[in-house]
Design an enzyme around this catalytic site. Structure first.
Site, short mmCIF file in Angstrom:
data_model
loop_
_atom_site.label_atom_id
_atom_site.label_comp_id
_atom_site.label_asym_id
_atom_site.label_seq_id
_atom_site.Cartn_x
_atom_site.Cartn_y
_atom_site.Cartn_z
N GLY A 154 0.80 -1.22 0.00
CA GLY A 154 0.00 0.00 0.00
C GLY A 154 0.83 1.26 0.00
N ASN B 106 4.82 1.67 -16.81
CA ASN B 106 5.60 2.74 -16.19
C ASN B 106 7.10 2.60 -16.43
OD1 ASN B 106 3.33 2.23 -13.61
ND2 ASN B 106 3.36 4.10 -14.83
N GLU C 259 6.36 9.47 -15.47
CA GLU C 259 5.76 8.18 -15.14
C GLU C 259 5.65 7.24 -16.33
OE1 GLU C 259 4.30 7.24 -11.90
OE2 GLU C 259 5.54 8.89 -11.17
N ARG D 104 1.29 13.19 -10.91
CA ARG D 104 2.61 12.56 -11.00
C ARG D 104 3.42 12.95 -12.22
NH1 ARG D 104 2.00 6.28 -8.99
NH2 ARG D 104 0.69 6.64 -7.16
N HIS E 267 -2.65 7.82 -12.91
CA HIS E 267 -2.06 7.88 -14.24
C HIS E 267 -3.17 8.08 -15.26
CE1 HIS E 267 1.45 5.23 -12.65
NE2 HIS E 267 1.83 6.48 -12.70
N ASN F 279 -3.49 -4.79 -6.31
CA ASN F 279 -2.33 -3.96 -5.97
C ASN F 279 -2.31 -2.66 -6.75
OD1 ASN F 279 -0.20 -3.76 -4.22
ND2 ASN F 279 1.21 -5.01 -5.40
N CYS G 16 -1.59 -1.73 -17.41
CA CYS G 16 -0.44 -1.42 -16.55
C CYS G 16 0.66 -2.45 -16.70
CB CYS G 16 -0.87 -1.38 -15.08
SG CYS G 16 -1.68 0.15 -14.57
#
Length: 446
Positions: free
Chosen positions: A20, A110, A174, A212, A247, A363, A369
Site C-alpha cells: 500500500g 511505467n 511516469e 505525478r 495515471h 495492488n 499497466c
C-alpha cells in the site's frame, strides 16, 4: 513499411506483496497489508500473455527487478552482507523493507516512454526509462529498467535506450502510462500524445492526490526522442486525479487513430486545443464514455480504461478489441456499456476479451499497466533478444519456474525474514538459467 505493435509484459516477481505504498492509488491503499499470492499473480500475468499469443499477437516480456533492492539500503547507510542488512533494517527501520521489496516494477507501462523509429528524428526506436520520482518505492526502479531495456533491445544501430530524466520533482516522469502514440498505421509516421497532471500554472491546492506527470518531463522526453514537432500535450483533469486516476491510463487509452476516454478525463480547454491539433495531423476517432453511463468512480474501480486497446491481430486498425479485466464484466454499468460499445459500428472497437489479473488489480494495476507497447519493424523485431519473445513453449517454461519457486501466500510482515531474500535470489538465478542469459542480476556477480 511493415511494422507490428508488440506488448512486453512485466514478469511478476516472487516478491509480489501488498504494502500500500502508492498514495492516490485507491486499490493499492485499500488492500494494504493484506496477504498476497505471488504464485497466482505471476500465473495470471502469464495467462494474459498466453491469451494474446493465442489471439495472434506478438508478445514479449521484461524481467522482474531484483528484490529486495539491498543496494538501496547500502546507500541509506546499512552495511554488511545482504542477509545481515535485511536483519538490521528489520530492527532499525522496518518501514524501508516494503520499499526495497516493492512489487511495483511489474507494471511495465511505467517502465519507459517509447517512440517508434517511424517517428523519431534519427530513425531509431527510442526508450526513456521513467524516473518515477513521486513515490520512493518506484524512484529506485529506473537503473534496473535501463539495464533490462538494454538487454532486450541491445542493437545500438536500431535502438536508443536513454537514461531517465533528472530525478527532480520538476521533471517527474511516469512513462507510457501517460503517453499514447497515435497513427494511421504502425509503419506510418505518428503523433506522440503526452498527458500531464501539472505544469507551473497548476493550482496544487486543488489536488487531493499527487499529479505525478509534469509538462516539463513530457517536453523533455519529446526532445530526447526527436519528436517535439510531432508531439501534442494534454492536461489531465484535477477531477480525475482526485477521483484516483493517478495515471492517465486509468481514464484513457488510445491506439491507431482511436482515443478511448472518459468524459471527465481531461481539462476542457486543454482537450479542445489538443483534439484540434490531433485532428489536423491524423483522422482522429474520439470515443468518449459519458459520465451518465459510466461514472468516474465505476471507471476507476473497474479499470475500464486500463484495458489493452489492440488492433486486429493482423494489424488492421479498423477492427479493434479491448483486453479488459474481469472487474469490468462484474460491474453492471461498465459491462452494459461495453456490450453497447461492441454493437456500435460507428467506431472500430467490436470485441471485448476479459482476463483475470485480480492479484495485480488488488495492488493497483490492470491489463494495460502490465505491458509496455513497442512498435517494431520486421528488421527491428529480428534484432530483439529472442530470449524475451514468447511462444507456448516459453510460457510453459516460465509457468513451471513460477510453480517451482513462488510462494502461495506472502504476508508483508514476512519481508523481514532474511530467508525470504534467499528464496527470491534462488528464483532469479533459476530464471536466468531458463532463459539462457547468463549472470544478469547483481548478486550473481558477487
Amino acid at each position: 513499411m511493415t511494422a507490428y505493435e508488440v506488448n512486453f509484459d512485466g514478469l511478476i516477481g516472487p516478491n509480489h506483496n501488498y504494502s500500500g505504498l502508492a498514495f492516490g492509488n485507491l486499490a493499492s491503499s485499500r488492500n494494504a497489508r493484506n496477504t498476497s499470492s505471488p504464485r497466482q499473480a505471476a500465473l495470471q500475468g502469464l495467462e494474459k500473455m498466453r491469451t494474446l499469443h493465442h489471439l495472434g499477437y506478438r508478445q514479449g516480456f521484461l524481467l522482474p527487478q531484483l528484490r529486495p533492492d539491498v543496494a538501496t539500503l547500502r546507500r541509506l547507510g546499512f552495511s554488511g552482507g545482504d542477509r545481515s542488512i535485511i536483519n538490521k533494517a528489520a530492527r532499525q527501520a522496518p518501514q524501508l523493507l516494503s520499499m526495497i521489496y516493492s512489487a511495483s516494477s511489474m507494471w511495465a507501462a511505467n517502465a519507459a516512454t517509447v517512440t517508434p523509429s517511424a517517428d523519431s528524428a534519427d530513425g531509431r526506436l527510442h526508450f526513456t526509462p521513467a524516473n518515477l520520482v513521486t513515490t520512493s518505492h518506484r524512484a529506485i526502479e529506473h537503473p534496473q529498467t535501463q539495464r533490462c531495456l538494454e538487454t532486450v533491445f541491445a542493437d545500438p544501430d536500431k535502438f536508443a535506450v536513454h537514461q531517465a530524466l533528472p530525478s527532480q520533482n520538476r521533471f517527474a516522469d511516469e512513462g507510457a502510462a501517460n503517453h499514447t502514440r497515435l497513427s494511421a498505421g504502425y509503419g506510418e509516421r505518428g503523433v506522440g500524445l503526452f498527458v500531464y497532471g501539472r505544469d507551473n500554472r497548476t493550482n496544487l491546492s486543488s489536488l487531493h492526490f499527487p499529479a505525478r506527470q509534469t509538462l516539463e518531463a513530457s517536453e523533455a522526453v519529446a526532445r530526447q526522442h526527436g519528436i517535439s514537432e510531432r508531439a501534442v500535450f494534454l492536461q489531465q483533469s484535477a477531477e480525475a486525479i482526485n477521483a484516483g486516476a493517478f495515471h492517465n491510463d486509468v481514464v484513457a487509452v488510445g491506439n491507431g487513430t482511436v482515443l478511448f476516454f472518459h468524459e471527465q478525463a481531461f481539462e476542457a480547454q486543454s482537450q479542445a486545443d489538443a483534439f484540434a491539433d490531433l485532428s489536423e495531423r491524423l483522422p482522429l476517432q474520439p470515443v468518449c464514455v459519458p459520465r451518465d453511463q459510466v461514472s468516474l468512480e465505476d471507471a476507476i474501480s473497474s479499470y475500464l480504461f486500463n484495458s489493452q486497446l489492440l488492433a486486429d491481430a493482423d494489424g488492421n486498425l479498423e477492427r479493434m478489441r479491448l483486453i479488459a479485466p474481469t472487474e469490468c464484466r462484474d460491474n453492471p454499468a461498465v459491462n452494459a456499456y461495453l456490450a453497447q460499445l461492441a454493437e456500435d459500428n460507428s467506431q472500430p472497437i467490436g470485441d471485448v476479451e476479459f482476463v483475470d489479473v485480480r492479484q495485480s488489480m488488488s495492488n493497483g494495476g490492470g491489463p494495460a499497466c502490465l505491458r509496455l507497447r513497442v512498435v517494431l519493424t520486421e528488421e527491428e523485431l529480428a534484432a530483439v533478444n529472442p530470449a524475451f519473445m514468447l511462444d507456448d513453449t516459453r510460457i510453459d517454461q516460465l509457468q513451471a519456474w513460477v510453480n517451482d519457486y513462488y510462494r502461495d501466500e506472502l504476508d508483508p510482515s514476512e519481508l523481514k525474514d532474511p530467508d525470504f531474500l534467499n528464496e527470491c535470489y534462488t528464483a532469479y538465478d533459476a530464471l536466468t538459467q531458463v532463459l539462457g542469459i547468463g549472470s544478469y542480476y547483481d548478486f550473481q556477480h558477487a
